[in-house]
Enzyme design. Structure first.
Site, PDB file in Angstrom:
ATOM      1  N   HIS A 133      -6.394  -4.755 -25.112  1.00  0.00           N
ATOM      2  CA  HIS A 133      -5.671  -3.880 -25.513  1.00  0.00           C
ATOM      3  C   HIS A 133      -6.153  -4.159 -26.936  1.00  0.00           C
ATOM      4  O   HIS A 133      -6.224  -4.819 -26.874  1.00  0.00           O
ATOM      5  CB  HIS A 133      -4.252  -3.747 -24.842  1.00  0.00           C
ATOM      6  CG  HIS A 133      -3.133  -2.366 -25.187  1.00  0.00           C
ATOM      7  ND1 HIS A 133      -3.000  -1.879 -26.393  1.00  0.00           N
ATOM      8  CD2 HIS A 133      -2.721  -1.552 -24.884  1.00  0.00           C
ATOM      9  CE1 HIS A 133      -2.242  -0.554 -26.375  1.00  0.00           C
ATOM     10  NE2 HIS A 133      -2.705  -0.677 -25.028  1.00  0.00           N
ATOM     11  N   ASP A 210      -0.750 -12.347 -23.688  1.00  0.00           N
ATOM     12  CA  ASP A 210       0.493 -10.952 -24.172  1.00  0.00           C
ATOM     13  C   ASP A 210       0.035  -9.908 -22.295  1.00  0.00           C
ATOM     14  O   ASP A 210      -0.371 -10.523 -21.036  1.00  0.00           O
ATOM     15  CB  ASP A 210      -0.808  -9.887 -24.070  1.00  0.00           C
ATOM     16  CG  ASP A 210      -1.075  -8.147 -24.122  1.00  0.00           C
ATOM     17  OD1 ASP A 210       0.355  -8.325 -23.377  1.00  0.00           O
ATOM     18  OD2 ASP A 210      -1.433  -7.639 -24.500  1.00  0.00           O
ATOM     19  N   GLN A 213       0.988  -6.228 -19.137  1.00  0.00           N
ATOM     20  CA  GLN A 213       1.170  -5.771 -17.830  1.00  0.00           C
ATOM     21  C   GLN A 213       1.874  -5.992 -16.500  1.00  0.00           C
ATOM     22  O   GLN A 213       1.432  -6.326 -14.981  1.00  0.00           O
ATOM     23  CB  GLN A 213      -0.802  -4.847 -17.481  1.00  0.00           C
ATOM     24  CG  GLN A 213      -1.014  -3.884 -18.276  1.00  0.00           C
ATOM     25  CD  GLN A 213      -0.180  -2.850 -18.423  1.00  0.00           C
ATOM     26  OE1 GLN A 213       0.733  -2.537 -17.060  1.00  0.00           O
ATOM     27  NE2 GLN A 213      -0.524  -2.117 -18.861  1.00  0.00           N
ATOM     28  N   LYS A 236       7.807  -0.654 -19.906  1.00  0.00           N
ATOM     29  CA  LYS A 236       7.185  -1.086 -19.423  1.00  0.00           C
ATOM     30  C   LYS A 236       7.008  -1.457 -17.576  1.00  0.00           C
ATOM     31  O   LYS A 236       6.746  -2.409 -17.492  1.00  0.00           O
ATOM     32  CB  LYS A 236       5.585  -1.492 -19.759  1.00  0.00           C
ATOM     33  CG  LYS A 236       4.640  -0.672 -20.802  1.00  0.00           C
ATOM     34  CD  LYS A 236       2.644  -1.769 -20.869  1.00  0.00           C
ATOM     35  CE  LYS A 236       2.659  -0.990 -21.666  1.00  0.00           C
ATOM     36  NZ  LYS A 236       1.605   0.089 -21.864  1.00  0.00           N
ATOM     37  N   CYS A 376      -6.600   2.369 -24.875  1.00  0.00           N
ATOM     38  CA  CYS A 376      -7.086   1.484 -26.215  1.00  0.00           C
ATOM     39  C   CYS A 376      -7.627   0.606 -25.486  1.00  0.00           C
ATOM     40  O   CYS A 376      -7.126  -0.818 -26.175  1.00  0.00           O
ATOM     41  CB  CYS A 376      -5.468   1.206 -26.108  1.00  0.00           C
ATOM     42  SG  CYS A 376      -4.748   2.715 -26.899  1.00  0.00           S
TER      43      CYS A 376
END
Ligand code: PLP
Length: 419
Positions: A133, A210, A213, A236, A376
């Site tokens: 991202h 990261d 998600q 999220k 993104c």
């Protein structure tokens, strides 16, 4: 054994009824029940999260870590118990390693600024992957420009995966950090964090994960995996906007300069210089996202009542249902793995000869909310050879009938644009 079977059956039943916990899902869009399939962008909030935030403002609102009066002490206790809940949820042994930020983006910027500043120098390299991202690319570009660092990209395979053998080749002596996503927000692929971390560490390279998600979809075990940094956003994981988390190993926290200066992060201030509070406060300058913390804690508790195994099972069921249909249509191109293993419910595709925005607009007319664009991830889209894709992404409240509605509405897009 019977008790365990009952438990599994109960959580199946629970998750199939969870839709009623989300007030927004009662609304209609363009005369149809809302089918919200944009969970990779943000998730909807259960009533318990909304109530936790309201309860804080109605009964405990005060700033934290400052006052000695009752409200201030209550607010501080709520804030710190949220830190404990996050540590517990992601398997961190010490809640002092949890820093509250405004989101994944700020968490990564914090490391790209506060850690890079003290630990990297001209000529050093950072490895990123082609599936990142923008929030795991641009902060490193800014650092690269400031300190003369080179960014190296770990390529994505044609199947939408990362090839571990290639990583070994990229890990040269000048590499000082590997930053990668646990789950691609376009391809849905799951990257094996523990294995990747082991490889990077065997070359003396720290890793930043990261997990924006991943946290809502699978179990996270930072201490067991031994990753150095991990970032995610509250919004999220069915929690509020405006709050995120940076986990950092204790020794990494000690290597970092403050990120921002202000109240709350100091030990002592004089006219020309200051000394710092100990972590995590050292990295939480100013008034933190106080009311968001009980909201985030309520979201994590909400997920825990189903159990992450059940959430994964549900996500796999929806993903399989979507992939089975997607591969039936010769005019639909799937981006990302077509098999279910090591893959989650983020499914991107294009309808041949129709722009993704046109598809999304037609679907909206049937009450279906999903995202079109580059999500993104322009570096990834360059690799895929398309400027944009249509993306469905599933949450715990989705069911297969909403995916069927999406495929039926696609017929209308075909009729309009390809008549
Ligand atoms: N990383 C990934 C993989 C994402 O999908 C996103 C958001 O879509 C982000 C980072 C940025 O998250 P936020 O905008 O909440 O900071």
């Amino acid at each position: 054994r019977r008790q365990r079977q009952m438990c599994i059956r109960d959580s199946h039943t629970l998750i199939s009824q969870c839709r009623k916990d989300f007030p927004i899902l009662k609304r209609e869009v363009n005369g149809y029940p809302l089918a919200y399939l944009d969970n990779a962008a943000t998730t909807q909030k259960p009533k318990s999260v909304i109530d936790a935030i309201t309860n804080f403002y109605e009964n405990h609102n005060s700033n934290v870590s400052r006052g000695v009066y009752t409200l201030a002490e209550e607010a501080t206790e709520i804030y710190e118990s949220g830190r404990d809940a996050v540590a517990n949820f992601i398997g961190a042994e010490d809640s002092g390693t949890i820093i509250f930020t405004s989101g994944t983006t700020e968490s990564i910027n914090l490391v790209a600024s506060a850690w890079v500043q003290k630990n990297l120098k001209k000529g050093d390299r950072i490895i990123l992957t082609e599936m990142e991202h923008h929030s795991n690319i641009v902060p490193w570009q800014l650092a690269a420009k400031s300190y003369g660092i080179e960014l190296v990209y770990w390529p994505v395979t044609p199947e939408g995966r990362l090839d571990l053998a290639l990583l070994e080749e990229l890990l040269t002596n000048s590499v000082k950090l590997l930053a990668f996503t646990m789950v691609s927000n376009v391809l849905g692929s799951i990257n094996p964090v523990e294995q990747i971390t082991k490889i990077a560490h065997s070359h003396g390279v720290p890793v930043l994960v990261d997990s924006a998600q991943a946290v809502s979809r699978m179990s996270i075990k930072v201490s067991e995996w031994d990753c150095d940094f991990l970032a995610f956003s509250g919004h999220k994981v069915y929690g509020p906007t405006g709050i995120g988390v940076l986990y950092a190993k204790k020794e990494r926290l000690e290597e970092m300069m403050p990120f921002q200066g202000g109240g709350g992060m100091i030990s002592h201030v004089e006219k020309q210089s200051s000394t710092w509070a100990v972590p995590p406060q050292k990295f939480e300058a100013g008034t933190p996202p106080v009311a968001q913390v009980p909201g985030l804690k309520a979201a994590l508790e909400y997920l825990e009542q189903y159990g992450i195994k059940e959430i994964e099972r549900h996500d796999n069921e929806l993903t399989e249902h979507a992939l089975n249909q997607l591969t039936e249509f010769p005019d639909l191109e799937l981006y990302g793995p077509s098999e279910i293993q090591n893959r989650t419910g983020v499914v991107s595709f294009n309808l041949q000869n129709v722009h993704s925005h046109d598809v999304a607009q037609v679907l909206d007319e049937s009450g279906i909310a999903l995202r079109a664009g580059h999500h993104c991830t322009q570096v990834l889209h360059e690799r895929l050879g398309v400027p944009a894709t249509v993306r469905m992404s599933f949450g715990i409240y989705n069911d297969p009938s909403e995916i069927d509605r999406m495929f039926s509405a696609l017929d209308q897009a075909r009729a309009i644009f390809l008549h």
